[in-house]
Design an enzyme around this catalytic site. Sequence first.
Site, PDB file in Angstrom:
ATOM      1  N   ASP A  28       1.051  -1.366  -0.377  1.00  0.00           N
ATOM      2  CA  ASP A  28       0.170  -0.222   0.263  1.00  0.00           C
ATOM      3  C   ASP A  28       0.822   1.309   0.062  1.00  0.00           C
ATOM      4  O   ASP A  28       1.398   1.485  -0.819  1.00  0.00           O
ATOM      5  CB  ASP A  28      -0.834   0.062   1.021  1.00  0.00           C
ATOM      6  CG  ASP A  28      -2.441  -1.337   0.903  1.00  0.00           C
ATOM      7  OD1 ASP A  28      -1.388  -2.179   0.592  1.00  0.00           O
ATOM      8  OD2 ASP A  28      -3.237  -0.954   1.493  1.00  0.00           O
TER       9      ASP A  28
ATOM     10  N   GLU B 274      -4.051  -7.349  12.765  1.00  0.00           N
ATOM     11  CA  GLU B 274      -3.316  -6.855  11.696  1.00  0.00           C
ATOM     12  C   GLU B 274      -1.837  -6.803  11.315  1.00  0.00           C
ATOM     13  O   GLU B 274      -1.357  -7.728  10.572  1.00  0.00           O
ATOM     14  CB  GLU B 274      -4.670  -5.784  11.162  1.00  0.00           C
ATOM     15  CG  GLU B 274      -3.540  -5.682  10.032  1.00  0.00           C
ATOM     16  CD  GLU B 274      -4.522  -4.825   8.892  1.00  0.00           C
ATOM     17  OE1 GLU B 274      -4.861  -4.418   7.578  1.00  0.00           O
ATOM     18  OE2 GLU B 274      -5.714  -3.716   9.742  1.00  0.00           O
TER      19      GLU B 274
END
Length: 838
Positions: free
Chosen positions: A576, A797
Amino acid sequence: MSQLWRSPALSILLCWLHLQLACGKDQVVLSENTKISNETLLWGPYRPNLYFGVRPRIPKSLTTGLLWAKVDSFQDIQNNFRHTCEQHEGMAGYGWDEYDVRLGGRQTIHDAGNMVDITTEFVKVPGGQHGGSWGVRVKGTPRENAPEHLITSVIFYAAMEGFGNLQVTNEEDELGIQGTVKMEGSSNELGDFTLEVTEGPTTNVHPPQMHKSYASKPLDRTMVASLQVEDVNIWQAKALLFQHMKTEVDEMIALYGEENAPPPWQIFTIANNIAEGNMHFVQKVFDGAFEFDILFSSGSAPESLTSEVLSGAIQSATKSFLDRFSSVLAPKAPFNKPKYRAFAHTMLSNLIGGIGYFYGDAIVDRSYAPEYEEENEGFWEETAEARQRQGAVKLEGPAELYTSIPSRPFFPRGFLWDEGFHLIPVADWDMELTLDIVRSWFNLMDEDGWIGREQILGQEARSKVPPEFQVQYPHYANPPTLFLIFEILIDKLHNAGSFRDSSDPLESIRSAHLQNPENAKDYLRNLYPLLKRHYFWFRKTQWGDIKSYDREAFSTKEGYRWRGRSQTHVLTSGLDDYPRPQPPHPGELHTDLISWMGMMTRSMRHIAETVGETDDVKEFQSYETAIVRNIDDLHWDNKEQTYCDATIDDYEESVHVCHKGYVSIFPFLTGLLPADSPRLGAILDLISDPEELWSPYGVRSLSKSNPNYMTGEDYWRSPVWLNINYLAVKALFVGLLSLVYHVHQIFRRVNTLSFLQDLAQASGLHQKRAMKLYAELRMNLIENVFKEWERTKFAWEQYNSETGEGQRTQHFTGWTSLVVKMMAMPDLKNVKDIKDEL
């Protein structure tokens, strides 16, 4: 017969033995094993976005779910009802304590907001021709801070999508149902079946009469309401429930007035209305602890499932899970203690318990706009404008996918690059399950070789995704991590016997392909055309420009660039917001992508060798050699002593842009650095330096010395990610094995004393460093994930590189569950330990 059904694993084994006796040839036995495997995988809690929801792996079929709420006030009643998994919903943790996809398991939901702990014990019982029967025992236990009389409303629903029928067979009683609620249904795929919701044990207590409305709706009975709902709306069960319940609430208020309204547990109830319909709500209201069973019996099974049989099956499933875990994934020192074993059980169970079945259409942009070639400077602005046009955006499908998901509350759908990581521990647990999921993904491929990186199938899946992220683009790639699984499969085939778990009656089902290598080769042979198509799609769409800029490299073809980048993000890379060259340029070359291509090429070579495609082996070998050479030629920076992305400067010259972090070590992570690589020392320096990537909690995503560290979105700009750290731990471990083996082989061949002394000194230094890094990194990662799990009751996460705290998405039991694989890796202390592993 019921005694046999107390052990589902034994029952499945007896079916397999019968087929062995009936079938003489290996291929026939495999096909029958596959049939049994498919039947044991037919049913499951395959709606992982719900706290509990069972469905089969069949499009438009029976679907079920569970809702509950504390109903002691009129405020926030809608917020109190649980159905879909949500972040920050007042949970003190939830998930599977033990779960095997073929047998079932136990889930505990610590609902602090509703002051109750919910337990769902789901098991499958084989028998018949339609995937067997299943049952779930639902229990509720008030938490310590709960009031003396905790009133909980529990609602189970069952609905039939598509062709088929489902009806409640109890006689209608306006006061409600006494005893078991019974349903009957049928469909082409399931045949005839029954579904029962039991009253539960006599220990169940219901709210007493406190209002005259109780006389017309006594809460010691079960309420049933039947609805006719369009298929496309069934997934909105909670909204449908509230819509139905509002009618009941309005009628009660109209009847008794607001000043004399019934108590909330009486007023928030469904109608007693058994009728024709395809969706049926079943409501029970309890005071204190409670328990009841939901029993699905296949009409082709020899006997109907009972609560007694369910009790035995629950015990059997627990024992089978614990025995198998101890056999195939037992944590090794220093994590072979009870507290770590329980943690490992939970992490693996939630990974496998996160497997879902998805069916529906997807939104795809098939415009093939010329801007999507990204050939011009300023291409990111052109592609943004092209995406806004959405001229050829349309629904495609429907398609189906069987997959594990990253996170039940936040990412309840299939993610391509996540799945390869998910399946690494699953491959040890159940290779047939793993191969089934891999096949499901490759069945999604289009005629060009593209697989959408995010599978958002149907309206229910899209309800969790912002509109701007729902469209998939056929020129977008994603790291090809599924090819890691092919390497694992081939490695297991080369180590025949290592997969056997003699204590597990289902071993012959879980490892059917491993027990017969020819059948495994047939599996690869059948997939091989799709794998080649996917591989060459990568080469065609993600190529990087070497010739136009006179870059010096071994090959003019082996350079790669992610498509789909914006000025600040390369979402397709999976990393990302990791810093990339600025401004973006069509002449960029990306270190991580060429590394993934090297791994993919190596895997394709191994697959081609396995299936006997000799000419392809030579072709892939030539690609692999060129990629490994070009990684150094195009991406190694002598000054920075690391691998870097490349771009084109204002003078049309190729230059490196070095942001030390995960990208810098990708050739090492993907196993493309040979044991004697002169770059290895610098890579180990970068990993181990606390001012660069090393932290007490794992390897940072971006160097602490980088000006972008912890800036902006800070998604991949500092945090510790378990998937990349697993690759690092594995690379260190495999590197140690390779290094010792490499030196050992050279010592056998070479007799020059000075050369051997120099080699031994250099290799010994790398051995010691790599061994120390392996041991410390493994220890740091596991301890921190465990510590945060104990503190928060969730896996996360990512983990903060400065504090170790879990952050971003909670209940991220996808690739964070790789901690289980690391716990099962050996505790290496010296070279002897390494030689023992060899």
